[in-house]
Motif scaffolding. Structure first.
Motif, PDB file in Angstrom:
ATOM      1  N   THR A  11       0.821  -1.208   0.000  1.00 52.50           N
ATOM      2  CA  THR A  11       0.000   0.000   0.000  1.00 52.50           C
ATOM      3  C   THR A  11       0.857   1.261   0.000  1.00 52.50           C
ATOM      4  O   THR A  11       0.614   2.191  -0.775  1.00 52.50           O
ATOM      5  CB  THR A  11      -0.930   0.016   1.225  1.00 52.50           C
ATOM      6  OG1 THR A  11      -1.639  -1.229   1.311  1.00 52.50           O
ATOM      7  CG2 THR A  11      -1.924   1.161   1.147  1.00 52.50           C
ATOM      8  N   PHE A  12       1.890   1.266   0.864  1.00 51.54           N
ATOM      9  CA  PHE A  12       2.678   2.489   1.045  1.00 51.54           C
ATOM     10  C   PHE A  12       4.173   2.324   0.761  1.00 51.54           C
ATOM     11  O   PHE A  12       4.890   3.315   0.682  1.00 51.54           O
ATOM     12  CB  PHE A  12       2.514   3.017   2.475  1.00 51.54           C
ATOM     13  CG  PHE A  12       1.093   3.364   2.838  1.00 51.54           C
ATOM     14  CD1 PHE A  12       0.395   4.344   2.147  1.00 51.54           C
ATOM     15  CD2 PHE A  12       0.450   2.702   3.872  1.00 51.54           C
ATOM     16  CE1 PHE A  12      -0.912   4.667   2.487  1.00 51.54           C
ATOM     17  CE2 PHE A  12      -0.860   3.010   4.231  1.00 51.54           C
ATOM     18  CZ  PHE A  12      -1.540   4.005   3.527  1.00 51.54           C
ATOM     19  N   GLY A  13       4.668   1.089   0.635  1.00 52.71           N
ATOM     20  CA  GLY A  13       6.088   0.875   0.403  1.00 52.71           C
ATOM     21  C   GLY A  13       6.796   0.337   1.632  1.00 52.71           C
ATOM     22  O   GLY A  13       6.182  -0.044   2.637  1.00 52.71           O
ATOM     23  N   LEU A  14       8.118   0.292   1.557  1.00 44.77           N
ATOM     24  CA  LEU A  14       8.936  -0.157   2.672  1.00 44.77           C
ATOM     25  C   LEU A  14       8.883   0.852   3.815  1.00 44.77           C
ATOM     26  O   LEU A  14       8.556   2.025   3.625  1.00 44.77           O
ATOM     27  CB  LEU A  14      10.389  -0.327   2.224  1.00 44.77           C
ATOM     28  CG  LEU A  14      10.672  -1.365   1.136  1.00 44.77           C
ATOM     29  CD1 LEU A  14      12.117  -1.238   0.657  1.00 44.77           C
ATOM     30  CD2 LEU A  14      10.400  -2.777   1.644  1.00 44.77           C
TER      31      LEU A  14
ATOM     32  N   GLN B 186       6.024   1.272  -6.110  1.00 42.68           N
ATOM     33  CA  GLN B 186       5.474   2.631  -6.159  1.00 42.68           C
ATOM     34  C   GLN B 186       6.545   3.686  -5.887  1.00 42.68           C
ATOM     35  O   GLN B 186       6.300   4.880  -6.035  1.00 42.68           O
ATOM     36  CB  GLN B 186       4.309   2.785  -5.173  1.00 42.68           C
ATOM     37  CG  GLN B 186       4.635   2.625  -3.700  1.00 42.68           C
ATOM     38  CD  GLN B 186       4.566   1.194  -3.232  1.00 42.68           C
ATOM     39  OE1 GLN B 186       5.387   0.381  -3.612  1.00 42.68           O
ATOM     40  NE2 GLN B 186       3.581   0.863  -2.393  1.00 42.68           N
ATOM     41  N   HIS B 187       7.753   3.265  -5.485  1.00 43.25           N
ATOM     42  CA  HIS B 187       8.860   4.183  -5.251  1.00 43.25           C
ATOM     43  C   HIS B 187       9.998   3.874  -6.218  1.00 43.25           C
ATOM     44  O   HIS B 187      10.209   2.726  -6.609  1.00 43.25           O
ATOM     45  CB  HIS B 187       9.348   4.068  -3.809  1.00 43.25           C
ATOM     46  CG  HIS B 187       8.316   4.428  -2.791  1.00 43.25           C
ATOM     47  ND1 HIS B 187       8.119   5.714  -2.344  1.00 43.25           N
ATOM     48  CD2 HIS B 187       7.396   3.661  -2.143  1.00 43.25           C
ATOM     49  CE1 HIS B 187       7.140   5.729  -1.456  1.00 43.25           C
ATOM     50  NE2 HIS B 187       6.686   4.497  -1.314  1.00 43.25           N
ATOM     51  N   GLU B 188      10.759   4.891  -6.590  1.00 43.67           N
ATOM     52  CA  GLU B 188      11.848   4.725  -7.548  1.00 43.67           C
ATOM     53  C   GLU B 188      12.992   3.921  -6.936  1.00 43.67           C
ATOM     54  O   GLU B 188      13.294   4.057  -5.743  1.00 43.67           O
ATOM     55  CB  GLU B 188      12.365   6.091  -8.007  1.00 43.67           C
ATOM     56  CG  GLU B 188      11.377   6.881  -8.856  1.00 43.67           C
ATOM     57  CD  GLU B 188      11.060   6.164 -10.158  1.00 43.67           C
ATOM     58  OE1 GLU B 188      11.999   5.600 -10.774  1.00 43.67           O
ATOM     59  OE2 GLU B 188       9.883   6.155 -10.557  1.00 43.67           O
ATOM     60  N   PRO B 189      13.675   3.092  -7.758  1.00 40.41           N
ATOM     61  CA  PRO B 189      14.758   2.239  -7.240  1.00 40.41           C
ATOM     62  C   PRO B 189      15.880   2.996  -6.533  1.00 40.41           C
ATOM     63  O   PRO B 189      16.449   2.498  -5.576  1.00 40.41           O
ATOM     64  CB  PRO B 189      15.276   1.534  -8.493  1.00 40.41           C
ATOM     65  CG  PRO B 189      14.123   1.530  -9.433  1.00 40.41           C
ATOM     66  CD  PRO B 189      13.392   2.820  -9.177  1.00 40.41           C
ATOM     67  N   GLY B 190      16.202   4.195  -6.989  1.00 37.50           N
ATOM     68  CA  GLY B 190      17.304   4.931  -6.391  1.00 37.50           C
ATOM     69  C   GLY B 190      16.892   5.979  -5.387  1.00 37.50           C
ATOM     70  O   GLY B 190      17.731   6.752  -4.910  1.00 37.50           O
ATOM     71  N   SER B 191      15.599   6.002  -5.007  1.00 42.50           N
ATOM     72  CA  SER B 191      15.098   7.070  -4.144  1.00 42.50           C
ATOM     73  C   SER B 191      15.656   6.993  -2.734  1.00 42.50           C
ATOM     74  O   SER B 191      15.783   8.009  -2.052  1.00 42.50           O
ATOM     75  CB  SER B 191      13.566   7.036  -4.106  1.00 42.50           C
ATOM     76  OG  SER B 191      13.097   5.780  -3.635  1.00 42.50           O
ATOM     77  N   ILE B 192      15.980   5.808  -2.260  1.00 42.57           N
ATOM     78  CA  ILE B 192      16.587   5.613  -0.944  1.00 42.57           C
ATOM     79  C   ILE B 192      17.729   4.612  -1.084  1.00 42.57           C
ATOM     80  O   ILE B 192      17.921   4.001  -2.143  1.00 42.57           O
ATOM     81  CB  ILE B 192      15.558   5.116   0.098  1.00 42.57           C
ATOM     82  CG1 ILE B 192      14.929   3.787  -0.346  1.00 42.57           C
ATOM     83  CG2 ILE B 192      14.493   6.166   0.360  1.00 42.57           C
ATOM     84  CD1 ILE B 192      14.016   3.153   0.700  1.00 42.57           C
ATOM     85  N   GLY B 193      18.471   4.411   0.003  1.00 46.21           N
ATOM     86  CA  GLY B 193      19.646   3.555  -0.053  1.00 46.21           C
ATOM     87  C   GLY B 193      19.373   2.065  -0.083  1.00 46.21           C
ATOM     88  O   GLY B 193      20.296   1.271  -0.294  1.00 46.21           O
ATOM     89  N   ALA B 194      18.115   1.642   0.134  1.00 47.23           N
ATOM     90  CA  ALA B 194      17.779   0.218   0.087  1.00 47.23           C
ATOM     91  C   ALA B 194      18.115  -0.369  -1.272  1.00 47.23           C
ATOM     92  O   ALA B 194      18.074   0.324  -2.300  1.00 47.23           O
ATOM     93  CB  ALA B 194      16.293   0.019   0.396  1.00 47.23           C
TER      94      ALA B 194
END
Length: 470
Positions: free
Chosen positions: A145-148, A353-361
């Motif tokens: 629903t919201f991501g990690l 729903q979030h871009e692959p490079g948006s965070i360090g995960a």
């Protein structure tokens, strides 16, 4: 949670003459709840060349919360919590929560509910929310629903190795790189987190379901077909915002719980019905039940806790491409694992729903269909067998999944501690950037954890001491 790392020390299952020593547990722990206390612990460890361990709940499979002879910065009692009705920054405009490093998943759920909000955290109530869970990525009931959990972080309060307290956010001129690294790039390695501010979401109802697919006696092929059909349908479920936790054994495939955020019971039942129809057409026996809860907290309170501490585990992230092109091979691999008497479980989700490079995960998360965890029970009475169990996971159980996912990944919080090429498997293409950020904020390597970014610069001796190798 870390029996493999404690040398079986003081085990009630061992012979009376067995030694009772600290083993790999830390020698001292400082109950730190303020930035000043954090800084004092870090300074003391640096001044005396002590191995440092950042420890919260100890909910940890890979030995990060242990360290022979070490000093622990213990964050468990940092329970500060605050509701922010309007967090107003360029990167986010809306309600938020600020949680101290020691707040558990259940404590966060209760606090959010008391403020008529919802927060994204883990499946198990005792997970340390702001610790290695979120800093390592963090999947949970609301992932589809919201991501990690790491996708929700708006800012981190961090005490650096230098003792300086900084606030890291995406709009921070000086520390946006630190915010990025802490958001999924692993805990206990860039700095000591004092608190995190995370997005608050509107209150929602939660419907949950449980489906058991009974393995037909003497017909492994039919069971494989049932698993294949179930996985295909679960992929559709996650695309619709559902998250599924499931377990496979030689007797059954149990999808429990299936989380349906924002769904009424009738709508969840309608979503599951095509799967029930296909399983019935195959001639497989099923048991299904569902419940509607009027709040997310009520739904989570109704879930039975799972005994997760008694397993040696390994893991693999299974991409959507395998489920769309190689489902038969995947179901065969699952059956081959359970036929050995081993555990196979999965958390099916969609966090694209979030871009692959948006965070360090690890960016591999954005193409992941489910996180697979497999393993065997800890042998408390014959300790020498445990290394054999771990080797069996590494050399026998995981290779079929690795063959299906060449160049793939593993969830660093639920991975094989003997993972080969762990830098790529845990962090993917982000490793080089994460290592540069690590060296920027911790140039002397005060922060160390097994399998963490930068840990390859150290050798761990048998007595627990660390020696630089590069």
């Amino acid at each position: 949670m870390a029996p493999l790392w404690t040398n079986n020390s003081c085990s009630p299952f061992a012979e009376p003459q067995s030694p009772c020593t600290l083993g790999n547990y830390v020698s001292y722990a400082f109950n730190a709840t303020t930035a000043e206390e954090y800084a004092a612990v870090l300074s003391f460890a640096a001044d005396h060349s002590l191995r440092l361990v950042v420890r919260n709940t100890g909910h940890d499979y890979s030995g990060k919360s242990t360290g022979a002879g070490a000093l622990a910065l213990w964050t468990l009692y940092n329970k500060d919590a605050a509701f922010i009705p309007l967090y107003d920054e360029p990167h986010y405009h809306g309600p938020a929560f600020r949680f101290g490093a020691g707040v558990s998943a259940h404590e966060a759920y209760v606090f959010a509910d008391a403020n008529n909000q919802t927060v994204v955290s883990g499946n198990q109530p005792t997970v340390g929310f702001i610790g290695g869970y979120t800093q390592g990525g963090g999947h949970g009931p609301l992932a589809s629903t919201f991501g990690l959990a790491a996708d929700q972080v708006l800012e981190w309060e961090v005490v650096l190795a230098s003792g300086e307290l900084v606030v890291a956010s995406p709009s921070s001129d000086q520390h946006s790189d630190l915010w990025w690294a802490l958001s999924g790039g692993g805990g206990g390695t860039y700095g000591a987190v004092l608190s995190a501010t995370v997005k608050a979401h509107e209150p929602l109802i939660l419907s949950t379901a449980s489906l058991t697919i009974v393995a037909p006696a003497g017909d492994a092929n039919l069971y494989r077909q049932g698993i294949e059909v179930a996985l295909a349908h679960i992929l559709d479920f996650t695309d619709a915002g559902l998250t599924a936790v499931w377990y496979a054994s030689g007797e059954a495939l149990a999808i429990s719980p299936l989380y349906g955020p924002k769904l009424a019971k009738d709508d969840l039942d309608a979503t599951v019905q095509p799967l029930l129809d296909d399983l019935a057409a195959l001639g497989l026996k099923t048991v299904y039940e569902s419940t509607q809860h009027e709040s997310f907290l009520a739904g989570m309170n109704s879930q039975q806790q799972v005994g997760v501490a008694q397993y040696h585990i390994g893991g693999r992230l299974i991409p959507r491409s395998v489920l769309t092109s190689s489902t038969a091979n995947l179901s065969e691999a699952i059956v081959s694992v359970v036929e050995t008497g081993s555990l196979f479980s999965g958390v099916s989700l969609n966090v694209s729903q979030h871009e692959p490079g948006s965070i360090g995960a690890n960016p591999y998360w954005r193409q992941t269909a489910f996180s697979a965890v497999l393993g065997g029970l800890v042998n408390y009475t014959h300790w020498e067998e445990n290394q054999k169990i771990l080797d069996f996971i590494t050399n026998t159980l995981l290779p079929p999944l690795e063959d299906l996912t060449p160049g793939g990944a593993a969830y660093l919080n639920e991975a094989d501690p003997q993972q080969v090429d762990w830098q790529e498997a845990f962090y993917g293409e982000h490793y080089k950037r994460l290592a540069a950020i690590k060296n920027k904020y911790d140039p002397d390597g005060l922060f160390y954890a097994l399998g963490a970014v930068g840990s390859d610069a150290w050798e761990r001796l048998e007595d627990g001491r660390l020696c630089r190798t590069k």
